[in-house]
Design a protein around this motif. Structure first.
Motif, PDB file in Angstrom:
ATOM      1  N   VAL A   1       0.833  -1.208   0.000  1.00 27.73           N
ATOM      2  CA  VAL A   1       0.000   0.000   0.000  1.00 27.73           C
ATOM      3  C   VAL A   1       0.870   1.261   0.000  1.00 27.73           C
ATOM      4  O   VAL A   1       0.576   2.232  -0.704  1.00 27.73           O
ATOM      5  CB  VAL A   1      -0.959   0.006   1.207  1.00 27.73           C
ATOM      6  N   VAL A   2       1.956   1.236   0.761  1.00 33.38           N
ATOM      7  CA  VAL A   2       2.856   2.396   0.796  1.00 33.38           C
ATOM      8  C   VAL A   2       3.442   2.655  -0.589  1.00 33.38           C
ATOM      9  O   VAL A   2       3.486   3.805  -1.062  1.00 33.38           O
ATOM     10  CB  VAL A   2       3.978   2.170   1.835  1.00 33.38           C
ATOM     11  N   VAL A   3       3.873   1.596  -1.270  1.00 34.74           N
ATOM     12  CA  VAL A   3       4.410   1.747  -2.631  1.00 34.74           C
ATOM     13  C   VAL A   3       3.332   2.308  -3.555  1.00 34.74           C
ATOM     14  O   VAL A   3       3.583   3.242  -4.338  1.00 34.74           O
ATOM     15  CB  VAL A   3       4.927   0.395  -3.160  1.00 34.74           C
ATOM     16  N   ALA A   4       2.118   1.763  -3.476  1.00 36.49           N
ATOM     17  CA  ALA A   4       1.020   2.226  -4.327  1.00 36.49           C
ATOM     18  C   ALA A   4       0.665   3.680  -4.021  1.00 36.49           C
ATOM     19  O   ALA A   4       0.388   4.465  -4.936  1.00 36.49           O
ATOM     20  CB  ALA A   4      -0.204   1.329  -4.134  1.00 36.49           C
ATOM     21  N   MET A   5       0.658   4.052  -2.732  1.00 36.79           N
ATOM     22  CA  MET A   5       0.384   5.448  -2.353  1.00 36.79           C
ATOM     23  C   MET A   5       1.345   6.403  -3.052  1.00 36.79           C
ATOM     24  O   MET A   5       0.930   7.427  -3.616  1.00 36.79           O
ATOM     25  CB  MET A   5       0.555   5.616  -0.834  1.00 36.79           C
ATOM     26  N   PHE A   6       2.623   6.075  -3.007  1.00 40.14           N
ATOM     27  CA  PHE A   6       3.634   6.961  -3.586  1.00 40.14           C
ATOM     28  C   PHE A   6       3.466   7.067  -5.097  1.00 40.14           C
ATOM     29  O   PHE A   6       3.499   8.163  -5.664  1.00 40.14           O
ATOM     30  CB  PHE A   6       5.030   6.439  -3.242  1.00 40.14           C
ATOM     31  N   VAL A   7       3.269   5.923  -5.764  1.00 41.12           N
ATOM     32  CA  VAL A   7       3.157   5.912  -7.229  1.00 41.12           C
ATOM     33  C   VAL A   7       1.905   6.663  -7.673  1.00 41.12           C
ATOM     34  O   VAL A   7       1.960   7.492  -8.595  1.00 41.12           O
ATOM     35  CB  VAL A   7       3.136   4.459  -7.752  1.00 41.12           C
ATOM     36  N   VAL A   8       0.769   6.403  -7.030  1.00 41.68           N
ATOM     37  CA  VAL A   8      -0.492   7.057  -7.398  1.00 41.68           C
ATOM     38  C   VAL A   8      -0.406   8.560  -7.145  1.00 41.68           C
ATOM     39  O   VAL A   8      -0.844   9.372  -7.964  1.00 41.68           O
ATOM     40  CB  VAL A   8      -1.665   6.432  -6.611  1.00 41.68           C
ATOM     41  N   ARG A   9       0.156   8.918  -6.014  1.00 48.33           N
ATOM     42  CA  ARG A   9       0.292  10.351  -5.692  1.00 48.33           C
ATOM     43  C   ARG A   9       1.138  11.068  -6.723  1.00 48.33           C
ATOM     44  O   ARG A   9       0.800  12.175  -7.162  1.00 48.33           O
ATOM     45  CB  ARG A   9       0.902  10.483  -4.295  1.00 48.33           C
ATOM     46  N   LYS A  10       2.252  10.457  -7.146  1.00 50.77           N
ATOM     47  CA  LYS A  10       3.120  11.067  -8.145  1.00 50.77           C
ATOM     48  C   LYS A  10       2.457  11.101  -9.518  1.00 50.77           C
ATOM     49  O   LYS A  10       2.495  12.112 -10.236  1.00 50.77           O
ATOM     50  CB  LYS A  10       4.442  10.287  -8.236  1.00 50.77           C
ATOM     51  N   ALA A  11       1.846   9.990  -9.916  1.00 47.63           N
ATOM     52  CA  ALA A  11       1.299   9.879 -11.256  1.00 47.63           C
ATOM     53  C   ALA A  11       0.097  10.792 -11.480  1.00 47.63           C
ATOM     54  O   ALA A  11      -0.091  11.319 -12.579  1.00 47.63           O
ATOM     55  CB  ALA A  11       0.908   8.426 -11.538  1.00 47.63           C
ATOM     56  N   TYR A  12      -0.722  10.988 -10.430  1.00 46.59           N
ATOM     57  CA  TYR A  12      -1.963  11.755 -10.583  1.00 46.59           C
ATOM     58  C   TYR A  12      -1.952  13.080  -9.818  1.00 46.59           C
ATOM     59  O   TYR A  12      -2.993  13.727  -9.709  1.00 46.59           O
ATOM     60  CB  TYR A  12      -3.154  10.910 -10.130  1.00 46.59           C
ATOM     61  N   GLN A  13      -0.783  13.483  -9.301  1.00 45.48           N
ATOM     62  CA  GLN A  13      -0.657  14.744  -8.568  1.00 45.48           C
ATOM     63  C   GLN A  13      -1.736  14.873  -7.472  1.00 45.48           C
ATOM     64  O   GLN A  13      -2.517  15.833  -7.441  1.00 45.48           O
ATOM     65  CB  GLN A  13      -0.742  15.958  -9.510  1.00 45.48           C
ATOM     66  N   LEU A  14      -1.756  13.906  -6.587  1.00 45.11           N
ATOM     67  CA  LEU A  14      -2.774  13.866  -5.530  1.00 45.11           C
ATOM     68  C   LEU A  14      -2.202  14.251  -4.167  1.00 45.11           C
ATOM     69  O   LEU A  14      -2.615  13.739  -3.128  1.00 45.11           O
ATOM     70  CB  LEU A  14      -3.394  12.472  -5.460  1.00 45.11           C
ATOM     71  N   ASP A  15      -1.247  15.180  -4.173  1.00 48.08           N
ATOM     72  CA  ASP A  15      -0.587  15.567  -2.924  1.00 48.08           C
ATOM     73  C   ASP A  15      -1.560  16.118  -1.892  1.00 48.08           C
ATOM     74  O   ASP A  15      -1.334  15.994  -0.682  1.00 48.08           O
ATOM     75  CB  ASP A  15       0.490  16.635  -3.212  1.00 48.08           C
ATOM     76  N   LYS A  16      -2.660  16.732  -2.347  1.00 45.69           N
ATOM     77  CA  LYS A  16      -3.640  17.302  -1.410  1.00 45.69           C
ATOM     78  C   LYS A  16      -4.462  16.230  -0.708  1.00 45.69           C
ATOM     79  O   LYS A  16      -5.044  16.481   0.346  1.00 45.69           O
ATOM     80  CB  LYS A  16      -4.598  18.245  -2.157  1.00 45.69           C
ATOM     81  N   TYR A  17      -4.525  15.047  -1.302  1.00 41.28           N
ATOM     82  CA  TYR A  17      -5.396  13.991  -0.785  1.00 41.28           C
ATOM     83  C   TYR A  17      -4.602  12.868  -0.109  1.00 41.28           C
ATOM     84  O   TYR A  17      -5.033  12.301   0.881  1.00 41.28           O
ATOM     85  CB  TYR A  17      -6.262  13.426  -1.913  1.00 41.28           C
ATOM     86  N   ILE A  18      -3.443  12.529  -0.683  1.00 45.04           N
ATOM     87  CA  ILE A  18      -2.516  11.591  -0.034  1.00 45.04           C
ATOM     88  C   ILE A  18      -1.343  12.435   0.444  1.00 45.04           C
ATOM     89  O   ILE A  18      -0.419  12.738  -0.304  1.00 45.04           O
ATOM     90  CB  ILE A  18      -2.058  10.482  -0.994  1.00 45.04           C
ATOM     91  N   THR A  19      -1.409  12.841   1.685  1.00 47.27           N
ATOM     92  CA  THR A  19      -0.480  13.837   2.207  1.00 47.27           C
ATOM     93  C   THR A  19       0.685  13.189   2.956  1.00 47.27           C
ATOM     94  O   THR A  19       0.715  11.970   3.163  1.00 47.27           O
ATOM     95  CB  THR A  19      -1.223  14.792   3.162  1.00 47.27           C
ATOM     96  N   ASP A  20       1.597  14.041   3.397  1.00 42.58           N
ATOM     97  CA  ASP A  20       2.717  13.550   4.208  1.00 42.58           C
ATOM     98  C   ASP A  20       2.220  12.925   5.505  1.00 42.58           C
ATOM     99  O   ASP A  20       2.865  12.037   6.067  1.00 42.58           O
ATOM    100  CB  ASP A  20       3.677  14.698   4.524  1.00 42.58           C
ATOM    101  N   VAL A  21       1.074  13.410   5.995  1.00 43.51           N
ATOM    102  CA  VAL A  21       0.498  12.848   7.218  1.00 43.51           C
ATOM    103  C   VAL A  21       0.137  11.380   7.018  1.00 43.51           C
ATOM    104  O   VAL A  21       0.358  10.538   7.899  1.00 43.51           O
ATOM    105  CB  VAL A  21      -0.753  13.649   7.646  1.00 43.51           C
ATOM    106  N   HIS A  22      -0.402  11.046   5.840  1.00 42.87           N
ATOM    107  CA  HIS A  22      -0.751   9.652   5.549  1.00 42.87           C
ATOM    108  C   HIS A  22       0.499   8.763   5.542  1.00 42.87           C
ATOM    109  O   HIS A  22       0.479   7.644   6.063  1.00 42.87           O
ATOM    110  CB  HIS A  22      -1.460   9.547   4.195  1.00 42.87           C
TER     111      HIS A  22
END
Length: 436
Positions: A256-277
């Motif tokens: 899940v951590v790997v997927a979080m990073f890839v999805v966040r980078k690929a779709y620019q979802l920094d506002k939704y998958i944050t550093d807090v997550h």
């Protein structure tokens, strides 16, 4: 207290979270995965045509790479119950952006876990005999039952929370979702957004979350029993159930951590998958790694203290023999180094977390290989009067191609699901922002 979102703010969230078409990198990724899958299909065709003799498996190592892959997929699939069920029941709202990707990973993993078992059979057409003539006394039947149950419960846990989002997808027919409108219509035609439907759906999701937890524990416990009920050095353990479950939760969380990073980078979802997550998942990962390390110590310390003859030969090979480099590297990569990295706040930033997640997942795969192969190479009765190839095992290219094809297939399923459906729940995200 409920906050009102303006129409513009709500539309912005929807626009951010709608599925998006593949760019150039995405198309290359899908093409590469497809090529690996096709190579695996060709290797399996050769196995069907010429039999299991194309593999390196023999009388002693009769499971090998395929069963290692099976146990790995089952381990990864448990992340659905951790993120979706346990955290949802505990009312942990920060996990909302992660629930759907966790379920996508779980479904893809359990699909290919079932498939790899069929591939491991020399006569796959006899699979129906498992259902027609199966014996309830056999742990294999238990495995079939819990895997099937877990797959359908996971499918429902992905589908039911999707229904409100499918209505949004049907209402926003932008270019990215137009090709799938017939699918959306088929899946969500009955959903009318009535209060009664929301009530029933919410209750059903709660029931499924409660149901999937014991099923998830059963699936890996039963898998561990397939080993523990087989008379081999290294497997004769009452610790195996807890040992497998703790390792499965660690491997799934790493995925899940790997997927979080890839999805966040690929779709620019920094506002939704944050550093807090990432910080919170890092804390969970440390806890799970420590727990799994404890069970590893427990698993090896007791037989090492007794050093019975069969167990002694097996442990000597792991600790200081031919398997020592692989064994200690796996322990360091999958547990020790991630723990050291993630106990510090800087280590729980997105990039270090991504690296730690990759280490955990890669280490988890090698750990399953080390659980399977060395034990089979050290039977209680010494090997006598057998060809030299029976005493060693290294997978043939067909085995590597099929195993690689199954891993690529799981990644392809996740990729396509992310392309078709919102990877972060839209309606739940909007509702949570209203209540913040």
């Amino acid at each position: 207290m409920e906050n009102e979102l303006t129409v513009t703010e709500e539309q912005k969230i929807i626009a951010d979270l709608l599925p998006r078409p593949f760019g150039r990198a995405g198309k290359i990724w899908v093409a590469a995965l497809s090529v690996v899958c096709l190579l695996g299909v060709f290797a399996y065709y050769r196995q069907l045509r010429y039999g299991l003799q194309v593999t390196a498996m023999r009388d002693y190592v009769s499971w090998g790479l395929y069963i290692s892959n099976f146990v790995f997929f089952v381990a990864i699939s448990l992340v659905g119950s951790l993120i979706t069920a346990i955290l949802r029941i505990a009312n942990v709202t920060w996990s909302t952006p992660l629930t759907r990707i966790a379920e996508m990973i779980a479904i893809a993993a359990i699909m290919f876990a079932a498939m790899i078992i069929v591939i491991d059979m020399g006569r796959p057409e006899r699979l129906l005999n498992v259902f027609a003539h199966g014996r309830i006394q056999s742990p294999i039947i238990w495995d079939v039952v819990v895997i099937t149950t877990y797959f359908f419960v996971s499918l429902l846990l992905l589908y039911l929370p999707l229904l409100p989002d499918i209505q949004i997808l049907r209402a926003h027919q932008v270019a990215a979702v137009k090709p799938f409108q017939k699918l959306y219509k088929f899946m969500g035609a009955f959903w009318k957004k009535t209060p009664e439907q929301h009530r029933i759906s919410s209750k059903a999701i709660s029931i499924l979350c409660i149901t999937i937890i014991p099923v998830a524990f059963c699936i890996h416990t039963v898998t561990s029993w397939l080993f523990a009920t087989t008379f081999r050095p290294g497997w004769d353990s009452t610790n195996f159930g807890a040992y497998f479950i703790s390792g499965a939760f660690l491997a799934g969380s790493g995925a899940v951590v790997v997927a979080m990073f890839v999805v966040r980078k690929a779709y620019q979802l920094d506002k939704y998958i944050t550093d807090v997550h990432f910080d919170k998942m890092g804390r969970i990962l440390v806890l799970l790694a420590l727990l799994y390390l404890y069970f590893n110590v427990n698993e090896y310390l007791v037989p090492a203290f007794k050093m019975k003859e069969g167990e002694g030969a097996h442990l000597n090979q792991l600790f200081r023999g031919d398997w020592a480099l692989k064994f200690w590297t796996t322990i360091l990569v999958s547990m020790v180094i991630p723990i050291v990295m993630l106990v510090f706040k800087k280590g729980r930033k997105p990039l270090p977390m991504f690296i730690a997640g990759l280490m955990v997942v890669a280490g988890a795969w090698f750990k399953r290989y080390i659980i399977v192969v060395p034990s089979m190479l050290h039977p209680f009765l010494p090997m006598h009067d057998v060809p030299a190839s029976y005493k060693y095992y290294f997978p043939s290219w067909e085995e590597w191609a099929i195993a690689g094809g199954s891993l690529a297939g799981a990644l392809l399923v996740i990729t396509l699901l992310v392309r078709i459906f919102p990877v972060i729940p839209i309606r739940e995200t909007i509702d949570e922002m209203k209540t913040d």
